[in-house]
Design a protein around this motif. Structure first.
Motif, PDB file in Angstrom:
ATOM      1  N   GLY A   1       0.771  -1.237   0.000  1.00 21.76           N
ATOM      2  CA  GLY A   1       0.000   0.000   0.000  1.00 21.76           C
ATOM      3  C   GLY A   1       0.801   1.285   0.000  1.00 21.76           C
ATOM      4  O   GLY A   1       0.245   2.358   0.212  1.00 21.76           O
ATOM      5  N   LEU A   2       2.105   1.223  -0.271  1.00 21.12           N
ATOM      6  CA  LEU A   2       2.909   2.449  -0.384  1.00 21.12           C
ATOM      7  C   LEU A   2       2.884   2.948  -1.821  1.00 21.12           C
ATOM      8  O   LEU A   2       3.033   2.162  -2.769  1.00 21.12           O
ATOM      9  N   VAL A   3       2.718   4.265  -1.970  1.00 24.95           N
ATOM     10  CA  VAL A   3       2.820   4.910  -3.277  1.00 24.95           C
ATOM     11  C   VAL A   3       3.898   5.988  -3.161  1.00 24.95           C
ATOM     12  O   VAL A   3       3.819   6.852  -2.282  1.00 24.95           O
ATOM     13  N   ILE A   4       4.900   5.919  -4.018  1.00 28.00           N
ATOM     14  CA  ILE A   4       5.949   6.944  -4.060  1.00 28.00           C
ATOM     15  C   ILE A   4       5.699   7.791  -5.296  1.00 28.00           C
ATOM     16  O   ILE A   4       5.450   7.264  -6.389  1.00 28.00           O
ATOM     17  N   ILE A   5       5.761   9.111  -5.110  1.00 23.87           N
ATOM     18  CA  ILE A   5       5.548  10.037  -6.218  1.00 23.87           C
ATOM     19  C   ILE A   5       6.710  11.021  -6.251  1.00 23.87           C
ATOM     20  O   ILE A   5       6.985  11.699  -5.253  1.00 23.87           O
ATOM     21  N   GLY A   6       7.374  11.102  -7.402  1.00 27.31           N
ATOM     22  CA  GLY A   6       8.442  12.063  -7.599  1.00 27.31           C
ATOM     23  C   GLY A   6       7.932  13.264  -8.377  1.00 27.31           C
ATOM     24  O   GLY A   6       7.193  13.111  -9.348  1.00 27.31           O
ATOM     25  N   PHE A   7       8.321  14.443  -7.926  1.00 23.10           N
ATOM     26  CA  PHE A   7       7.993  15.687  -8.614  1.00 23.10           C
ATOM     27  C   PHE A   7       9.294  16.354  -9.048  1.00 23.10           C
ATOM     28  O   PHE A   7       9.978  16.958  -8.220  1.00 23.10           O
ATOM     29  N   PRO A   8       9.667  16.244 -10.320  1.00 30.06           N
ATOM     30  CA  PRO A   8      10.870  16.935 -10.793  1.00 30.06           C
ATOM     31  C   PRO A   8      10.739  18.442 -10.608  1.00 30.06           C
ATOM     32  O   PRO A   8       9.653  19.003 -10.792  1.00 30.06           O
ATOM     33  N   CYS A   9      11.845  19.063 -10.245  1.00 30.61           N
ATOM     34  CA  CYS A   9      11.860  20.506 -10.014  1.00 30.61           C
ATOM     35  C   CYS A   9      13.228  21.059 -10.419  1.00 30.61           C
ATOM     36  O   CYS A   9      14.250  20.462 -10.111  1.00 30.61           O
ATOM     37  N   ASN A  10      13.202  22.202 -11.094  1.00 30.43           N
ATOM     38  CA  ASN A  10      14.440  22.816 -11.580  1.00 30.43           C
ATOM     39  C   ASN A  10      14.797  24.078 -10.800  1.00 30.43           C
ATOM     40  O   ASN A  10      15.568  24.899 -11.262  1.00 30.43           O
ATOM     41  N   GLN A  11      14.236  24.253  -9.609  1.00 31.90           N
ATOM     42  CA  GLN A  11      14.430  25.491  -8.856  1.00 31.90           C
ATOM     43  C   GLN A  11      15.719  25.535  -8.041  1.00 31.90           C
ATOM     44  O   GLN A  11      16.047  26.570  -7.477  1.00 31.90           O
ATOM     45  N   PHE A  12      16.443  24.436  -7.970  1.00 31.91           N
ATOM     46  CA  PHE A  12      17.640  24.396  -7.125  1.00 31.91           C
ATOM     47  C   PHE A  12      18.860  24.115  -7.994  1.00 31.91           C
ATOM     48  O   PHE A  12      19.113  22.980  -8.378  1.00 31.91           O
ATOM     49  N   GLY A  13      19.596  25.150  -8.314  1.00 33.63           N
ATOM     50  CA  GLY A  13      20.813  25.004  -9.101  1.00 33.63           C
ATOM     51  C   GLY A  13      20.577  24.498 -10.516  1.00 33.63           C
ATOM     52  O   GLY A  13      21.484  23.926 -11.115  1.00 33.63           O
ATOM     53  N   SER A  14      19.383  24.684 -11.045  1.00 31.63           N
ATOM     54  CA  SER A  14      19.046  24.220 -12.407  1.00 31.63           C
ATOM     55  C   SER A  14      19.461  22.767 -12.608  1.00 31.63           C
ATOM     56  O   SER A  14      20.018  22.401 -13.642  1.00 31.63           O
ATOM     57  N   GLN A  15      19.161  21.927 -11.620  1.00 29.18           N
ATOM     58  CA  GLN A  15      19.600  20.534 -11.657  1.00 29.18           C
ATOM     59  C   GLN A  15      18.578  19.587 -12.279  1.00 29.18           C
ATOM     60  O   GLN A  15      18.765  18.381 -12.271  1.00 29.18           O
ATOM     61  N   GLU A  16      17.491  20.153 -12.822  1.00 28.61           N
ATOM     62  CA  GLU A  16      16.500  19.342 -13.533  1.00 28.61           C
ATOM     63  C   GLU A  16      16.029  20.134 -14.746  1.00 28.61           C
ATOM     64  O   GLU A  16      14.890  20.541 -14.857  1.00 28.61           O
ATOM     65  N   SER A  17      16.962  20.362 -15.681  1.00 30.20           N
ATOM     66  CA  SER A  17      16.676  21.227 -16.828  1.00 30.20           C
ATOM     67  C   SER A  17      16.038  20.494 -18.004  1.00 30.20           C
ATOM     68  O   SER A  17      15.568  21.125 -18.938  1.00 30.20           O
ATOM     69  N   GLY A  18      15.992  19.178 -17.969  1.00 30.79           N
ATOM     70  CA  GLY A  18      15.470  18.410 -19.092  1.00 30.79           C
ATOM     71  C   GLY A  18      13.956  18.490 -19.246  1.00 30.79           C
ATOM     72  O   GLY A  18      13.247  18.967 -18.362  1.00 30.79           O
ATOM     73  N   SER A  19      13.493  17.997 -20.367  1.00 32.16           N
ATOM     74  CA  SER A  19      12.053  17.917 -20.621  1.00 32.16           C
ATOM     75  C   SER A  19      11.467  16.772 -19.793  1.00 32.16           C
ATOM     76  O   SER A  19      12.205  15.935 -19.257  1.00 32.16           O
ATOM     77  N   ASN A  20      10.147  16.719 -19.719  1.00 31.72           N
ATOM     78  CA  ASN A  20       9.509  15.626 -18.986  1.00 31.72           C
ATOM     79  C   ASN A  20       9.911  14.273 -19.563  1.00 31.72           C
ATOM     80  O   ASN A  20      10.146  13.320 -18.820  1.00 31.72           O
ATOM     81  N   GLU A  21      10.029  14.188 -20.889  1.00 32.20           N
ATOM     82  CA  GLU A  21      10.424  12.932 -21.534  1.00 32.20           C
ATOM     83  C   GLU A  21      11.860  12.558 -21.171  1.00 32.20           C
ATOM     84  O   GLU A  21      12.163  11.400 -20.890  1.00 32.20           O
TER      85      GLU A  21
END
Length: 160
Positions: free
Chosen positions: A56-76
């Motif tokens: 019954g555990l669900v893990i959800i990741g939310f990509p975010c680029n607000q910290f040092g531009s460390q998630e600059s890629g597209s969703n794909e």
């Protein structure tokens, strides 16, 4: 009903991901990034997912680029990175903002429910974690420094 279950962020394809479908589940929400010193936490998150998802555990990741531009890629690109490098099978949703006026409603809610260190409400960096019980209540907030593997006992108590 908890306000948590009224939220419906967007999935990786831009479709609604209604949290009402999570009722009765234990949920771990993490703001993630692909080029961060904490990125290897993806592996531990996936281990938790494999160990507890059938309970019954669900893990959800939310990509975010607000910290040092460390998630600059597209969703794909983000999805591909997670699968190729860490074998991620838990849901990684659409890239969002977690702080400021453009913060996603999910993070506005989470931050309103549980402050961080010294009462700080904002998200300090990538890989902060929020643990939500089966009633949709935020029961714990963990810093980026907290390794996902250390959350097993807390998750097990909420699943019981």
């Amino acid at each position: 009903m908890s306000a948590f279950y009224e939220l419906a962020p967007l999935d990786k394809a831009g479709a609604a991901y209604p949290f009402s479908n999570l009722e009765g589940k234990v949920v771990l929400i993490v703001n993630v990034a692909s080029k961060c010193g904490f990125t290897p936490q993806y592996a531990e998150l996936e281990e938790l997912n494999k160990k507890y998802k059938d309970q019954g555990l669900v893990i959800i990741g939310f990509p975010c680029n607000q910290f040092g531009s460390q998630e600059s890629g597209s969703n794909e690109e983000i999805q591909s990175f997670c699968q190729l490098n860490y074998g991620v099978t838990f849901d990684v949703l659409k890239k969002i903002e977690v702080n400021g006026e453009g913060a996603d409603p999910v993070y506005k809610f989470l931050k309103s429910q549980k402050a961080g260190l010294l009462g700080f409400r904002g998200i300090k960096w990538n890989f902060e974690k929020f643990l939500i019980n089966k009633k949709g209540e935020v029961v714990e907030r963990y810093s980026s420094l907290t390794k996902p593997a250390s959350l097993g006992d807390s998750i097990e108590k909420l699943l019981a």
